[in-house]
Design a protein around this motif. Structure first.
Motif, PDB file in Angstrom:
ATOM      1  N   CYS A   1      -7.134   3.484   7.052  1.00  0.00           N
ATOM      2  CA  CYS A   1      -7.208   2.783   5.767  1.00  0.00           C
ATOM      3  C   CYS A   1      -8.591   2.161   5.547  1.00  0.00           C
ATOM      4  CB  CYS A   1      -6.130   1.705   5.707  1.00  0.00           C
ATOM      5  SG  CYS A   1      -6.175   0.771   4.165  1.00  0.00           S
ATOM      6  N   PRO A   2      -9.241   2.457   4.416  1.00  0.00           N
ATOM      7  CA  PRO A   2     -10.581   1.919   4.193  1.00  0.00           C
ATOM      8  C   PRO A   2     -10.618   0.386   4.162  1.00  0.00           C
ATOM      9  CG  PRO A   2      -9.739   3.027   2.217  1.00  0.00           C
ATOM     10  CD  PRO A   2      -8.796   3.338   3.328  1.00  0.00           C
ATOM     11  N   PHE A   3      -9.511  -0.254   3.809  1.00  0.00           N
ATOM     12  CA  PHE A   3      -9.507  -1.725   3.775  1.00  0.00           C
ATOM     13  C   PHE A   3      -9.488  -2.319   5.182  1.00  0.00           C
ATOM     14  CE2 PHE A   3      -8.172  -0.649  -0.472  1.00  0.00           C
ATOM     15  CZ  PHE A   3      -8.974  -1.503  -1.222  1.00  0.00           C
TER      16      PHE A   3
ATOM     17  N   ARG B   1      -5.324   8.507   2.003  1.00  0.00           N
ATOM     18  CA  ARG B   1      -5.715   8.756   3.394  1.00  0.00           C
ATOM     19  C   ARG B   1      -4.563   8.556   4.375  1.00  0.00           C
ATOM     20  NH1 ARG B   1     -11.718   6.114   3.862  1.00  0.00           N
ATOM     21  NH2 ARG B   1     -11.301   6.116   6.082  1.00  0.00           N
ATOM     22  N   CYS B   2      -3.796   7.481   4.172  1.00  0.00           N
ATOM     23  CA  CYS B   2      -2.693   7.224   5.102  1.00  0.00           C
ATOM     24  C   CYS B   2      -1.634   8.323   5.024  1.00  0.00           C
ATOM     25  CB  CYS B   2      -2.045   5.867   4.809  1.00  0.00           C
ATOM     26  SG  CYS B   2      -1.573   5.635   3.101  1.00  0.00           S
TER      27      CYS B   2
ATOM     28  N   CYS C   1      -6.476   6.772  -3.578  1.00  0.00           N
ATOM     29  CA  CYS C   1      -6.582   7.049  -2.137  1.00  0.00           C
ATOM     30  C   CYS C   1      -5.242   7.558  -1.593  1.00  0.00           C
ATOM     31  CB  CYS C   1      -6.993   5.773  -1.401  1.00  0.00           C
ATOM     32  SG  CYS C   1      -7.104   5.975   0.385  1.00  0.00           S
TER      33      CYS C   1
ATOM     34  N   GLY D   1       0.806  -1.213   0.000  1.00  0.00           N
ATOM     35  CA  GLY D   1       0.000   0.000   0.000  1.00  0.00           C
ATOM     36  C   GLY D   1       0.842   1.269   0.000  1.00  0.00           C
ATOM     37  N   HIS D   2       0.167   2.391  -0.128  1.00  0.00           N
ATOM     38  CA  HIS D   2       0.867   3.680  -0.095  1.00  0.00           C
ATOM     39  C   HIS D   2       1.504   3.933   1.273  1.00  0.00           C
ATOM     40  CE1 HIS D   2      -1.662   5.392  -3.680  1.00  0.00           C
ATOM     41  NE2 HIS D   2      -0.849   4.406  -4.018  1.00  0.00           N
ATOM     42  N   ASN D   3       1.039   3.201   2.285  1.00  0.00           N
ATOM     43  CA  ASN D   3       1.666   3.316   3.618  1.00  0.00           C
ATOM     44  C   ASN D   3       2.789   2.294   3.786  1.00  0.00           C
ATOM     45  OD1 ASN D   3       0.205   0.993   3.779  1.00  0.00           O
ATOM     46  ND2 ASN D   3      -1.127   1.623   5.462  1.00  0.00           N
TER      47      ASN D   3
ATOM     48  N   CYS E   1      -4.873   0.509  -3.938  1.00  0.00           N
ATOM     49  CA  CYS E   1      -4.971   1.838  -3.324  1.00  0.00           C
ATOM     50  C   CYS E   1      -5.603   2.855  -4.271  1.00  0.00           C
ATOM     51  CB  CYS E   1      -3.592   2.347  -2.918  1.00  0.00           C
ATOM     52  SG  CYS E   1      -2.889   1.458  -1.516  1.00  0.00           S
TER      53      CYS E   1
ATOM     54  N   LEU F   1      -1.148  -5.191   2.303  1.00  0.00           N
ATOM     55  CA  LEU F   1      -2.569  -4.937   2.485  1.00  0.00           C
ATOM     56  C   LEU F   1      -3.349  -5.955   1.675  1.00  0.00           C
ATOM     57  CD1 LEU F   1      -4.427  -2.782   3.645  1.00  0.00           C
ATOM     58  CD2 LEU F   1      -3.879  -1.324   1.714  1.00  0.00           C
TER      59      LEU F   1
END
Ligand code: B12
Ligand code: SF4
Ligand code: SF4
Length: 392
Positions: free
Chosen positions: A252-254, A198-199, A196, A157-159, A193, A163
């Protein structure tokens, strides 16, 4: 070995993993992890690793799984899910109860214990069938997330977290490197991702400004584990986080979706002392009261720089400055005690905490009885010279 026998062995492995409480199993080959190697080299060149060693120490080794076990043909990668932080006991957002330090969710569970036991069960199955097998988990010899992504357990993920649509990212990862030739798992999962961010926006220090690249110089999860003075520019951002940081996962929405396959049971994190812990949080006053021996007995399983308890006190003092009640007699007593500490590191962070809480008179009092007289590295002097943002 025939394809049928292969499949049968994989079924035995999957069965052992499931009965040991593991939540996902995948298989990949033992080719080097070229993308992870590039990422490590680039981050080191840019200084983004902030001096961390772990997998960064010997990148060729940590991205060459064939070196872990002679004749290795497959890597069995597993994930174990843990419970997300309980918003009522640990907020990880800098706003928790006064005097209470947040502890990251993975620490408040026994996820690594369960995972390691499960990996050993898989090793036993393989050895019983005549193969060599080595378990590696959170080990300097292997970049776990690269292995998990290639084994189809999720995407990065972007974080930077592994994921998955089924499990989210509240997982710990580990592998078994084996000489058995096992059927590979399905496809590598594509980036879920999308647009998104958000993170990235939620990170309190901007450590994820570049998607998928973590700047450890700014990551609070690293800074609480790093040796030396806690960087002044990130002390306020640390908020109540005593150990670890979960912010780039909680948003994270997931991680919102109910996870049908979750088996993890929350394990109460305990000091064995009344009032010292509340689920995923630790009373910082109580922590500061403890002797060095008691501190190591209670928190020795954490990653503590150079195994020196003064680093636990350092972190606790920054948290105390952020969330402590300035009028509390117990807080005052701990500030006094820490200002007179024989450790310059502790005394220096106590200066910051006292001044942040508006208790400058305690610093003045401590100076009149010798604070800063023995300060070979100038840590206390640097704190005294530094402006401190007052708690609002
Ligand atoms: C060093 C380390 C840290 C460091 C640095 C983390 C980092 N991101 O580099 C610090 C101390 C900050 C840290 C923090 C945490 N960690 Co840590 N850590 C490790 C360790 C020991 C090595 C990680 C590593 O090799 N990094 C090197 C970089 C290059 O690899 P990477 O981080 O996987 O990054 C990949 C992506 O960035 C991707 N990538 C590169 N460029 C791009 C570009 C784009 C656009 C995208 C999308 C991706 C991408 O490729 C890289 C390589 O595969 C591993 C255990 C292990 N042996 O692997 C655990 C590990 C990664 N940590 C773990 C955990 C749980 C955490 C924390 C959640 C703990 C906490 N609550 O405080 C935080 C999360 C912070 C975060 N967002 O990463 C788990 C992660 C499980 C998972 N589901 O992903 C691991 C795998 C431990 C384990 N065995 O379970 N950790
Ligand atoms: S762990 Fe915390 S500080 Fe580190 S990248 Fe995630 S949100 Fe930022
Ligand atoms: S918050 Fe959004 S960008 Fe970050 S890891 Fe989750 S889905 Fe990806």
């Amino acid at each position: 070995m025939t394809a049928g026998a292969n499949r049968l062995l994989l079924e035995q492995i999957q069965h052992a993993a499931a009965s040991a409480g593991l939540d996902a199993v995948g298989v990949t080959d033992t080719a080097p992890f070229a993308q992870a190697r590039r990422a490590i080299d680039e981050r080191k060149a840019a200084g983004l690793h902030a001096g961390m060693w772990f997998t960064y120490g010997r990148p060729e080794r940590s991205t060459t799984p064939a070196g872990i076990q002679a004749g290795a043909r497959s890597i069995v990668v597993c994930a174990r899910r843990y419970e997300p932080p309980d918003p009522h006991t640990s907020e990880g957002s800098g706003t928790a109860h006064s005097g209470s330090g947040a502890v990251a969710a993975y620490v408040a569970s026994d996820a690594y214990g369960v995972l390691r036991a499960g990996l050993e069960r898989i090793c036993e199955v393989l050895r019983r069938n005549g193969y060599d097998a080595v378990a590696v988990c959170d080990d300097n010899r292997l970049v776990d997330r690269a292995a998990a992504a290639r084994a189809g357990l999720g995407w990065l993920g972007h974080n930077t977290m592994l994921l998955s649509r089924e499990l989210g990212s509240w997982t710990v990862l580990g592998s078994v490197v084996t000489t058995a030739e096992l059927p590979r798992s399905g496809e590598v999962q594509t980036d879920g991702c999308g647009t998104c961010r958000r993170c990235q926006t939620a990170c309190p220090t901007g450590a994820l400004d570049t998607a998928g690249v973590l700047d450890a110089n700014r990551c609070l999860a690293w800074l609480v584990q790093a040796p030396g003075v806690f960087p002044p520019e990130y002390r306020v951002a640390l908020g109540d986080r005593l150990y670890g940081c979960d912010d780039c996962q909680t948003v994270c929405p997931f991680n919102d979706a109910p996870v049908a396959s979750a088996r993890s049971q929350p394990v109460e994190f305990g000091l064995g002392r009344d009032g010292a812990t509340r689920g995923g949080s630790v009373g910082v006053v109580e922590l500061l009261q403890m002797t060095d021996d008691d501190l190591m007995a209670a928190f020795g399983h954490w990653y503590i720089p150079r195994r020196r308890p003064e680093y636990l006190r350092r972190n606790a003092l920054v948290v105390l400055g952020n969330v402590g009640d300035p009028g509390s007699p117990a807080v005052e007593e701990m500030l006094r005690m820490s200002l007179s500490s024989g450790s310059d590191l502790v005394a220096a962070h106590a200066v910051w905490a006292a001044r942040r809480l508006g208790r400058d008179e305690l610093v003045a009092e401590a100076r009149s009885v010798g604070l800063g007289n023995h300060d070979p590295d100038g840590l206390v002097a640097a704190e005294l010279a530094r402006p401190v943002p007052r708690k609002g």
